[in-house]
Design a protein around this motif. Structure first.
Motif, PDB file in Angstrom:
ATOM      1  N   PRO A  22     -22.039  -2.456 -24.679  1.00 36.01           N
ATOM      2  CA  PRO A  22     -23.001  -1.555 -25.351  1.00 36.01           C
ATOM      3  C   PRO A  22     -24.379  -2.184 -25.577  1.00 36.01           C
ATOM      4  CG  PRO A  22     -20.875  -1.466 -26.451  1.00 36.01           C
ATOM      5  CD  PRO A  22     -20.788  -2.562 -25.423  1.00 36.01           C
ATOM      6  N   GLU A  23     -24.420  -3.469 -25.871  1.00 37.58           N
ATOM      7  CA  GLU A  23     -25.703  -4.114 -26.149  1.00 37.58           C
ATOM      8  C   GLU A  23     -26.557  -4.295 -24.886  1.00 37.58           C
ATOM      9  OE1 GLU A  23     -22.630  -7.409 -25.661  1.00 37.58           O
ATOM     10  OE2 GLU A  23     -22.711  -5.510 -26.720  1.00 37.58           O
ATOM     11  N   GLU A  24     -25.964  -4.135 -23.715  1.00 39.65           N
ATOM     12  CA  GLU A  24     -26.697  -4.251 -22.457  1.00 39.65           C
ATOM     13  C   GLU A  24     -27.038  -2.900 -21.834  1.00 39.65           C
ATOM     14  OE1 GLU A  24     -27.932  -6.942 -20.874  1.00 39.65           O
ATOM     15  OE2 GLU A  24     -27.363  -8.097 -22.628  1.00 39.65           O
ATOM     16  N   ARG A  25     -26.625  -1.820 -22.487  1.00 40.50           N
ATOM     17  CA  ARG A  25     -26.793  -0.472 -21.941  1.00 40.50           C
ATOM     18  C   ARG A  25     -28.250  -0.157 -21.591  1.00 40.50           C
ATOM     19  NH1 ARG A  25     -23.854   4.432 -22.306  1.00 40.50           N
ATOM     20  NH2 ARG A  25     -25.239   6.227 -22.212  1.00 40.50           N
ATOM     21  N   SER A  26     -29.158  -0.393 -22.510  1.00 33.51           N
ATOM     22  CA  SER A  26     -30.562  -0.046 -22.244  1.00 33.51           C
ATOM     23  C   SER A  26     -31.141  -0.917 -21.133  1.00 33.51           C
ATOM     24  CB  SER A  26     -31.406  -0.140 -23.509  1.00 33.51           C
ATOM     25  OG  SER A  26     -31.450  -1.453 -23.983  1.00 33.51           O
ATOM     26  N   ASN A  27     -30.739  -2.187 -21.069  1.00 35.29           N
ATOM     27  CA  ASN A  27     -31.213  -3.055 -19.991  1.00 35.29           C
ATOM     28  C   ASN A  27     -30.706  -2.578 -18.638  1.00 35.29           C
ATOM     29  OD1 ASN A  27     -32.626  -4.761 -21.696  1.00 35.29           O
ATOM     30  ND2 ASN A  27     -30.929  -6.188 -21.929  1.00 35.29           N
ATOM     31  N   LEU A  28     -29.450  -2.156 -18.590  1.00 36.75           N
ATOM     32  CA  LEU A  28     -28.882  -1.661 -17.339  1.00 36.75           C
ATOM     33  C   LEU A  28     -29.593  -0.389 -16.888  1.00 36.75           C
ATOM     34  CD1 LEU A  28     -26.801  -1.726 -15.062  1.00 36.75           C
ATOM     35  CD2 LEU A  28     -25.229  -0.526 -16.584  1.00 36.75           C
ATOM     36  N   ILE A  29     -29.843   0.508 -17.818  1.00 34.04           N
ATOM     37  CA  ILE A  29     -30.537   1.752 -17.483  1.00 34.04           C
ATOM     38  C   ILE A  29     -31.946   1.448 -16.982  1.00 34.04           C
ATOM     39  CG2 ILE A  29     -31.499   3.875 -18.463  1.00 34.04           C
ATOM     40  CD1 ILE A  29     -28.935   3.962 -20.259  1.00 34.04           C
ATOM     41  N   SER A  30     -32.631   0.522 -17.625  1.00 31.83           N
ATOM     42  CA  SER A  30     -33.975   0.131 -17.183  1.00 31.83           C
ATOM     43  C   SER A  30     -33.933  -0.486 -15.791  1.00 31.83           C
ATOM     44  CB  SER A  30     -34.595  -0.865 -18.164  1.00 31.83           C
ATOM     45  OG  SER A  30     -34.831  -0.263 -19.404  1.00 31.83           O
ATOM     46  N   ALA A  31     -32.947  -1.337 -15.556  1.00 28.15           N
ATOM     47  CA  ALA A  31     -32.811  -1.971 -14.243  1.00 28.15           C
ATOM     48  C   ALA A  31     -32.541  -0.929 -13.166  1.00 28.15           C
ATOM     49  CB  ALA A  31     -31.693  -3.015 -14.276  1.00 28.15           C
ATOM     50  N   ALA A  32     -31.695   0.033 -13.477  1.00 29.11           N
ATOM     51  CA  ALA A  32     -31.377   1.091 -12.512  1.00 29.11           C
ATOM     52  C   ALA A  32     -32.617   1.926 -12.199  1.00 29.11           C
ATOM     53  CB  ALA A  32     -30.248   1.970 -13.041  1.00 29.11           C
ATOM     54  N   ARG A  33     -33.398   2.234 -13.210  1.00 31.27           N
ATOM     55  CA  ARG A  33     -34.636   3.002 -12.990  1.00 31.27           C
ATOM     56  C   ARG A  33     -35.620   2.215 -12.133  1.00 31.27           C
ATOM     57  NH1 ARG A  33     -35.224   5.189 -19.082  1.00 31.27           N
ATOM     58  NH2 ARG A  33     -33.791   6.936 -18.902  1.00 31.27           N
ATOM     59  N   TYR A  34     -35.717   0.940 -12.412  1.00 31.75           N
ATOM     60  CA  TYR A  34     -36.619   0.081 -11.644  1.00 31.75           C
ATOM     61  C   TYR A  34     -36.165   0.021 -10.186  1.00 31.75           C
ATOM     62  CZ  TYR A  34     -39.448  -3.978 -10.411  1.00 31.75           C
ATOM     63  OH  TYR A  34     -40.348  -4.821  -9.821  1.00 31.75           O
ATOM     64  N   LEU A  35     -34.868  -0.207  -9.986  1.00 33.31           N
ATOM     65  CA  LEU A  35     -34.316  -0.264  -8.634  1.00 33.31           C
ATOM     66  C   LEU A  35     -34.506   1.069  -7.917  1.00 33.31           C
ATOM     67  CD1 LEU A  35     -32.756  -1.668  -6.379  1.00 33.31           C
ATOM     68  CD2 LEU A  35     -30.636  -0.989  -7.542  1.00 33.31           C
ATOM     69  N   ASP A  36     -34.252   2.155  -8.604  1.00 29.72           N
ATOM     70  CA  ASP A  36     -34.436   3.478  -8.020  1.00 29.72           C
ATOM     71  C   ASP A  36     -35.883   3.659  -7.558  1.00 29.72           C
ATOM     72  OD1 ASP A  36     -33.525   6.280  -7.467  1.00 29.72           O
ATOM     73  OD2 ASP A  36     -34.985   6.746  -9.037  1.00 29.72           O
ATOM     74  N   GLY A  37     -36.819   3.250  -8.382  1.00 30.28           N
ATOM     75  CA  GLY A  37     -38.231   3.361  -8.019  1.00 30.28           C
ATOM     76  C   GLY A  37     -38.571   2.537  -6.788  1.00 30.28           C
ATOM     77  N   LYS A  38     -38.073   1.315  -6.732  1.00 30.01           N
ATOM     78  CA  LYS A  38     -38.327   0.459  -5.575  1.00 30.01           C
ATOM     79  C   LYS A  38     -37.710   1.038  -4.316  1.00 30.01           C
ATOM     80  CE  LYS A  38     -40.698  -2.955  -7.235  1.00 30.01           C
ATOM     81  NZ  LYS A  38     -42.058  -3.224  -6.783  1.00 30.01           N
ATOM     82  N   MET A  39     -36.485   1.558  -4.436  1.00 25.80           N
ATOM     83  CA  MET A  39     -35.820   2.134  -3.265  1.00 25.80           C
ATOM     84  C   MET A  39     -36.552   3.383  -2.787  1.00 25.80           C
ATOM     85  SD  MET A  39     -31.796   1.423  -4.127  1.00 25.80           S
ATOM     86  CE  MET A  39     -31.197   2.151  -2.606  1.00 25.80           C
ATOM     87  N   ARG A  40     -37.053   4.176  -3.710  1.00 24.75           N
ATOM     88  CA  ARG A  40     -37.806   5.374  -3.332  1.00 24.75           C
ATOM     89  C   ARG A  40     -39.116   4.998  -2.629  1.00 24.75           C
ATOM     90  NH1 ARG A  40     -35.748  10.039  -5.171  1.00 24.75           N
ATOM     91  NH2 ARG A  40     -34.072   9.854  -6.694  1.00 24.75           N
ATOM     92  N   GLU A  41     -39.767   3.946  -3.092  1.00 21.94           N
ATOM     93  CA  GLU A  41     -40.986   3.471  -2.434  1.00 21.94           C
ATOM     94  C   GLU A  41     -40.700   3.096  -0.986  1.00 21.94           C
ATOM     95  OE1 GLU A  41     -42.862   0.184  -4.448  1.00 21.94           O
ATOM     96  OE2 GLU A  41     -42.864   1.253  -6.361  1.00 21.94           O
TER      97      GLU A  41
END
Length: 105
Positions: A22-41
């Motif tokens: 649970p304490e890593e949830r927000s970091n994981l979501i942020s990482a996924a968003r960042y990765l998604d953005g890079k992959m979309r680029e």
């Protein structure tokens, strides 16, 4: 039914369910968003085709940026960040493997 430690993220129009403390949830979501953005680029550039290849290129670009930033004298806590990146890459690899297993069944 999802467990309290289960996080669902969307990367390149696919959902991935990842178990995370649970304490890593927000970091994981942020990482996924960042990765998604890079992959979309990368996908929008039109130079790389296929989700697997796009994921590898994104991982290489992110890792390059990370290592480049660690070389700068003002980079802090490089060892911890490197371990976090390895952990996230392992999670992505597992999610991709699970997705491939699901498709083959």
């Amino acid at each position: 039914m999802s467990s309290p430690n289960n996080v669902t993220v969307q990367i390149l129009d696919k959902e991935y369910s990842i178990i995370c403390p649970p304490e890593e949830r927000s970091n994981l979501i942020s990482a996924a968003r960042y990765l998604d953005g890079k992959m979309r680029e990368i996908r929008s550039s039109g130079k790389v085709i296929g989700a697997d290849r796009i994921a590898v290129m994104a991982a290489l670009n992110i890792t390059h940026d990370l290592l480049h930033n660690q070389e700068r004298p003002d980079a802090q806590s490089g060892g911890a960040t490197r371990e976090q990146v390895r952990d996230l890459l392992d999670r992505v690899d597992q999610a991709l493997a699970d997705d491939a297993d699901t498709k083959s069944n």
